[in-house]
Design a protein around this motif. Sequence first.
Motif, mmCIF file in Angstrom:
data_model
loop_
_atom_site.group_PDB
_atom_site.id
_atom_site.type_symbol
_atom_site.label_atom_id
_atom_site.label_comp_id
_atom_site.label_asym_id
_atom_site.label_seq_id
_atom_site.Cartn_x
_atom_site.Cartn_y
_atom_site.Cartn_z
ATOM 1 N N LEU A 155 -9.209 3.061 -3.097
ATOM 2 C CA LEU A 155 -9.007 1.665 -3.507
ATOM 3 C C LEU A 155 -10.308 1.077 -4.055
ATOM 4 O O LEU A 155 -10.288 0.364 -5.063
ATOM 5 C CB LEU A 155 -8.479 0.841 -2.337
ATOM 6 C CG LEU A 155 -7.063 1.198 -1.874
ATOM 7 C CD1 LEU A 155 -6.694 0.423 -0.611
ATOM 8 C CD2 LEU A 155 -6.043 0.976 -2.972
ATOM 9 N N GLU A 215 -0.162 5.821 -10.266
ATOM 10 C CA GLU A 215 -0.110 5.033 -9.027
ATOM 11 C C GLU A 215 -1.236 5.461 -8.081
ATOM 12 O O GLU A 215 -0.980 6.008 -7.010
ATOM 13 C CB GLU A 215 1.242 5.223 -8.344
ATOM 14 C CG GLU A 215 2.415 4.778 -9.197
ATOM 15 C CD GLU A 215 3.740 4.919 -8.489
ATOM 16 O OE1 GLU A 215 4.154 3.933 -7.856
ATOM 17 O OE2 GLU A 215 4.320 6.016 -8.559
ATOM 18 N N LYS A 234 -8.332 6.662 1.829
ATOM 19 C CA LYS A 234 -7.536 5.621 1.165
ATOM 20 C C LYS A 234 -8.418 4.451 0.759
ATOM 21 O O LYS A 234 -8.341 3.970 -0.381
ATOM 22 C CB LYS A 234 -6.415 5.141 2.092
ATOM 23 C CG LYS A 234 -5.551 4.066 1.467
ATOM 24 C CD LYS A 234 -4.452 3.610 2.405
ATOM 25 C CE LYS A 234 -3.585 2.554 1.732
ATOM 26 N NZ LYS A 234 -2.522 2.085 2.615
ATOM 27 N N ASP A 235 -9.268 3.988 1.661
ATOM 28 C CA ASP A 235 -10.162 2.868 1.363
ATOM 29 C C ASP A 235 -11.110 3.198 0.202
ATOM 30 O O ASP A 235 -11.367 2.356 -0.657
ATOM 31 C CB ASP A 235 -10.970 2.468 2.601
ATOM 32 C CG ASP A 235 -10.106 1.843 3.686
ATOM 33 O OD1 ASP A 235 -8.942 1.463 3.404
ATOM 34 O OD2 ASP A 235 -10.585 1.755 4.843
ATOM 35 N N ARG A 290 -11.208 2.075 -7.708
ATOM 36 C CA ARG A 290 -10.418 1.403 -8.737
ATOM 37 C C ARG A 290 -9.956 2.363 -9.828
ATOM 38 O O ARG A 290 -10.162 2.149 -11.013
ATOM 39 C CB ARG A 290 -11.184 0.224 -9.324
ATOM 40 C CG ARG A 290 -11.536 -0.840 -8.293
ATOM 41 C CD ARG A 290 -11.961 -2.155 -8.880
ATOM 42 N NE ARG A 290 -11.112 -2.652 -9.946
ATOM 43 C CZ ARG A 290 -9.979 -3.335 -9.774
ATOM 44 N NH1 ARG A 290 -9.539 -3.584 -8.551
ATOM 45 N NH2 ARG A 290 -9.276 -3.767 -10.794
ATOM 46 N N TYR A 291 -9.302 3.432 -9.409
ATOM 47 C CA TYR A 291 -8.805 4.414 -10.363
ATOM 48 C C TYR A 291 -7.801 3.824 -11.354
ATOM 49 O O TYR A 291 -7.563 4.399 -12.416
ATOM 50 C CB TYR A 291 -8.171 5.606 -9.643
ATOM 51 C CG TYR A 291 -9.152 6.678 -9.267
ATOM 52 C CD1 TYR A 291 -9.980 7.266 -10.220
ATOM 53 C CD2 TYR A 291 -9.244 7.131 -7.962
ATOM 54 C CE1 TYR A 291 -10.878 8.259 -9.881
ATOM 55 C CE2 TYR A 291 -10.133 8.138 -7.614
ATOM 56 C CZ TYR A 291 -10.944 8.693 -8.578
ATOM 57 O OH TYR A 291 -11.823 9.682 -8.240
ATOM 58 N N GLU A 292 -7.217 2.676 -11.020
ATOM 59 C CA GLU A 292 -6.287 2.061 -11.972
ATOM 60 C C GLU A 292 -7.006 1.629 -13.248
ATOM 61 O O GLU A 292 -6.373 1.400 -14.280
ATOM 62 C CB GLU A 292 -5.526 0.878 -11.337
ATOM 63 C CG GLU A 292 -6.405 -0.281 -10.934
ATOM 64 C CD GLU A 292 -6.973 -0.174 -9.514
ATOM 65 O OE1 GLU A 292 -7.532 -1.169 -9.035
ATOM 66 O OE2 GLU A 292 -6.856 0.896 -8.890
ATOM 67 N N HIS A 305 -4.011 8.972 -1.449
ATOM 68 C CA HIS A 305 -4.341 9.409 -0.086
ATOM 69 C C HIS A 305 -3.229 10.245 0.556
ATOM 70 O O HIS A 305 -3.483 10.978 1.510
ATOM 71 C CB HIS A 305 -4.668 8.203 0.794
ATOM 72 C CG HIS A 305 -3.484 7.311 1.032
ATOM 73 N ND1 HIS A 305 -3.043 6.408 0.096
ATOM 74 C CD2 HIS A 305 -2.643 7.223 2.083
ATOM 75 C CE1 HIS A 305 -1.986 5.785 0.572
ATOM 76 N NE2 HIS A 305 -1.715 6.265 1.773
ATOM 77 N N HIS A 338 -3.061 4.122 -5.956
ATOM 78 C CA HIS A 338 -3.088 3.617 -4.578
ATOM 79 C C HIS A 338 -2.324 4.540 -3.619
ATOM 80 O O HIS A 338 -2.390 4.371 -2.409
ATOM 81 C CB HIS A 338 -2.555 2.186 -4.509
ATOM 82 C CG HIS A 338 -1.227 2.004 -5.153
ATOM 83 N ND1 HIS A 338 -1.077 1.863 -6.516
ATOM 84 C CD2 HIS A 338 0.018 1.956 -4.637
ATOM 85 C CE1 HIS A 338 0.210 1.734 -6.807
ATOM 86 N NE2 HIS A 338 0.897 1.779 -5.680
ATOM 87 N N TYR A 339 -1.623 5.568 -4.161
ATOM 88 C CA TYR A 339 -0.931 6.546 -3.312
ATOM 89 C C TYR A 339 -1.659 7.891 -3.213
ATOM 90 O O TYR A 339 -1.148 8.826 -2.598
ATOM 91 C CB TYR A 339 0.489 6.810 -3.837
ATOM 92 C CG TYR A 339 1.438 5.664 -3.641
ATOM 93 C CD1 TYR A 339 1.725 5.170 -2.378
ATOM 94 C CD2 TYR A 339 2.051 5.065 -4.731
ATOM 95 C CE1 TYR A 339 2.593 4.114 -2.200
ATOM 96 C CE2 TYR A 339 2.924 4.008 -4.567
ATOM 97 C CZ TYR A 339 3.197 3.533 -3.293
ATOM 98 O OH TYR A 339 4.061 2.487 -3.119
#
Length: 155
Positions: A64, A26, A60-61, A67-69, A31, A28-29
Amino acid sequence: MSENNTNADIVSNTFVKQYFHILNEEPHYLHIFYNEPCLFNRHDLATHVKKTFWTKKEVKDEFLAMRYEDYTAEIETSLGIPYPKENGRVIVFVNGYLTRKKDYVRKKFTQTFLLAQQDNGFCVVNDILRFKEMQTQLPTLNPIAPPQKPAATES
């Protein structure tokens, strides 16, 4: 081994497991591990330009935008040592690989964190990530073809 080294090892191992689990599952978490002010330092993957961020929102920005996903992180080694100048801080060194999921391009990285103790645990106050020049592509497996069995031989 001193108590400080033992505590640094425990903090380091726990942090690395949690941080890279979140990065892989996950991102996006990510940060949430950072505090303000923090020093977040990266080289852009495409341009190799150094980027530095100071606030949690900027961190955080950037996560995002990175794009670590699209990637999977694999840790090769990690080491935690007590920060020599201030009690309650731990330096964490990590070596590993970041593999892009779509084409299996693998990049070696080294990352250094400075963690500071707070009431509810530790947070990142300094994070420096550098990619090494080595880059490889892992072999892809054909998911349709069955695995090849070795041919039988007669004696």
